[in-house]
Design a protein around this motif. Structure first.
Motif, PDB file in Angstrom:
ATOM      1  N   TYR A   6      47.700  43.081  42.815  1.00 36.25           N
ATOM      2  CA  TYR A   6      46.980  42.796  43.873  1.00 36.25           C
ATOM      3  C   TYR A   6      45.950  43.534  43.931  1.00 36.25           C
ATOM      4  CZ  TYR A   6      45.790  41.634  48.678  1.00 36.25           C
ATOM      5  OH  TYR A   6      45.357  41.165  49.731  1.00 36.25           O
ATOM      6  N   SER A  10      41.842  42.771  43.728  1.00 33.53           N
ATOM      7  CA  SER A  10      41.077  43.243  44.901  1.00 33.53           C
ATOM      8  C   SER A  10      39.680  44.029  44.424  1.00 33.53           C
ATOM      9  CB  SER A  10      41.804  43.743  45.970  1.00 33.53           C
ATOM     10  OG  SER A  10      41.070  44.081  47.164  1.00 33.53           O
ATOM     11  N   SER A  14      35.793  43.544  44.606  1.00 32.80           N
ATOM     12  CA  SER A  14      34.974  44.569  45.418  1.00 32.80           C
ATOM     13  C   SER A  14      33.762  45.184  44.528  1.00 32.80           C
ATOM     14  CB  SER A  14      35.877  45.569  45.899  1.00 32.80           C
ATOM     15  OG  SER A  14      36.823  45.111  46.887  1.00 32.80           O
ATOM     16  N   GLN A  74      33.206  36.146  47.700  1.00 28.05           N
ATOM     17  CA  GLN A  74      34.421  36.793  48.703  1.00 28.05           C
ATOM     18  C   GLN A  74      35.409  35.418  48.836  1.00 28.05           C
ATOM     19  OE1 GLN A  74      34.871  39.381  50.171  1.00 28.05           O
ATOM     20  NE2 GLN A  74      33.509  40.149  48.624  1.00 28.05           N
ATOM     21  N   LEU A  75      34.835  34.182  48.956  1.00 22.46           N
ATOM     22  CA  LEU A  75      35.818  32.993  49.026  1.00 22.46           C
ATOM     23  C   LEU A  75      36.850  32.921  48.021  1.00 22.46           C
ATOM     24  CD1 LEU A  75      33.356  30.269  50.641  1.00 22.46           C
ATOM     25  CD2 LEU A  75      35.033  31.576  51.847  1.00 22.46           C
ATOM     26  N   ARG A  77      37.623  35.349  46.018  1.00 18.33           N
ATOM     27  CA  ARG A  77      38.422  36.536  46.039  1.00 18.33           C
ATOM     28  C   ARG A  77      39.719  36.311  46.990  1.00 18.33           C
ATOM     29  NH1 ARG A  77      39.459  40.091  50.176  1.00 18.33           N
ATOM     30  NH2 ARG A  77      40.080  42.130  49.453  1.00 18.33           N
ATOM     31  N   ASN A  78      39.285  35.721  48.236  1.00 17.79           N
ATOM     32  CA  ASN A  78      40.324  35.478  49.093  1.00 17.79           C
ATOM     33  C   ASN A  78      41.229  34.190  48.589  1.00 17.79           C
ATOM     34  OD1 ASN A  78      39.079  37.173  51.026  1.00 17.79           O
ATOM     35  ND2 ASN A  78      38.267  35.614  52.236  1.00 17.79           N
ATOM     36  N   GLY A  79      40.757  33.390  47.819  1.00 19.73           N
ATOM     37  CA  GLY A  79      41.621  32.344  47.311  1.00 19.73           C
ATOM     38  C   GLY A  79      42.760  32.934  46.005  1.00 19.73           C
ATOM     39  N   LEU A  81      43.523  36.076  45.893  1.00 17.17           N
ATOM     40  CA  LEU A  81      44.389  36.946  46.300  1.00 17.17           C
ATOM     41  C   LEU A  81      45.603  36.168  47.234  1.00 17.17           C
ATOM     42  CD1 LEU A  81      42.316  39.840  47.539  1.00 17.17           C
ATOM     43  CD2 LEU A  81      43.788  39.814  45.701  1.00 17.17           C
ATOM     44  N   GLY A  82      45.227  34.978  47.861  1.00 17.09           N
ATOM     45  CA  GLY A  82      46.141  34.317  48.513  1.00 17.09           C
ATOM     46  C   GLY A  82      47.303  33.590  47.691  1.00 17.09           C
TER      47      GLY A  82
END
Length: 88
Positions: A6, A10, A14, A74-75, A77-79, A81-82
């Protein structure tokens, strides 16, 4: 193990986001892209930004493709990581 994966994912997103910010900032400096840092940043960012160059129009000579690319990054990344959270 899951936490390290994770953190690595991340950190990668970044770092790549910062590369895109540096790319945008270099456009304000005369000769910024011709510097050693500029050449490295171009090699890292152009494959991703080329997609947005094709599909995002510029407005009055102002290109917003880098801003859109950062938002999409960023979208993604969020997907990702989710998804990692759900898998582990």
């Amino acid at each position: 193990m899951a936490y390290l994966l994770y953190q690595a994912v991340s950190t990668f997103f970044s770092f790549y986001g910062m590369v895109l910010v540096v790319y945008a900032l270099l456009s304000w400096l005369p000769g910024g892209y011709e510097s050693q840092l500029g050449k490295i940043v171009i090699k890292l960012s152009r494959p991703y930004l080329d997609f947005f160059d094709r599909y995002v129009p510029s407005f009055g000579g102002i290109s917003i493709n880098v801003m859109i690319a950062i938002i999409v990054l960023q979208l993604i990344r969020n997907g990702v990581l989710g998804l990692l959270i759900r898998l582990f």
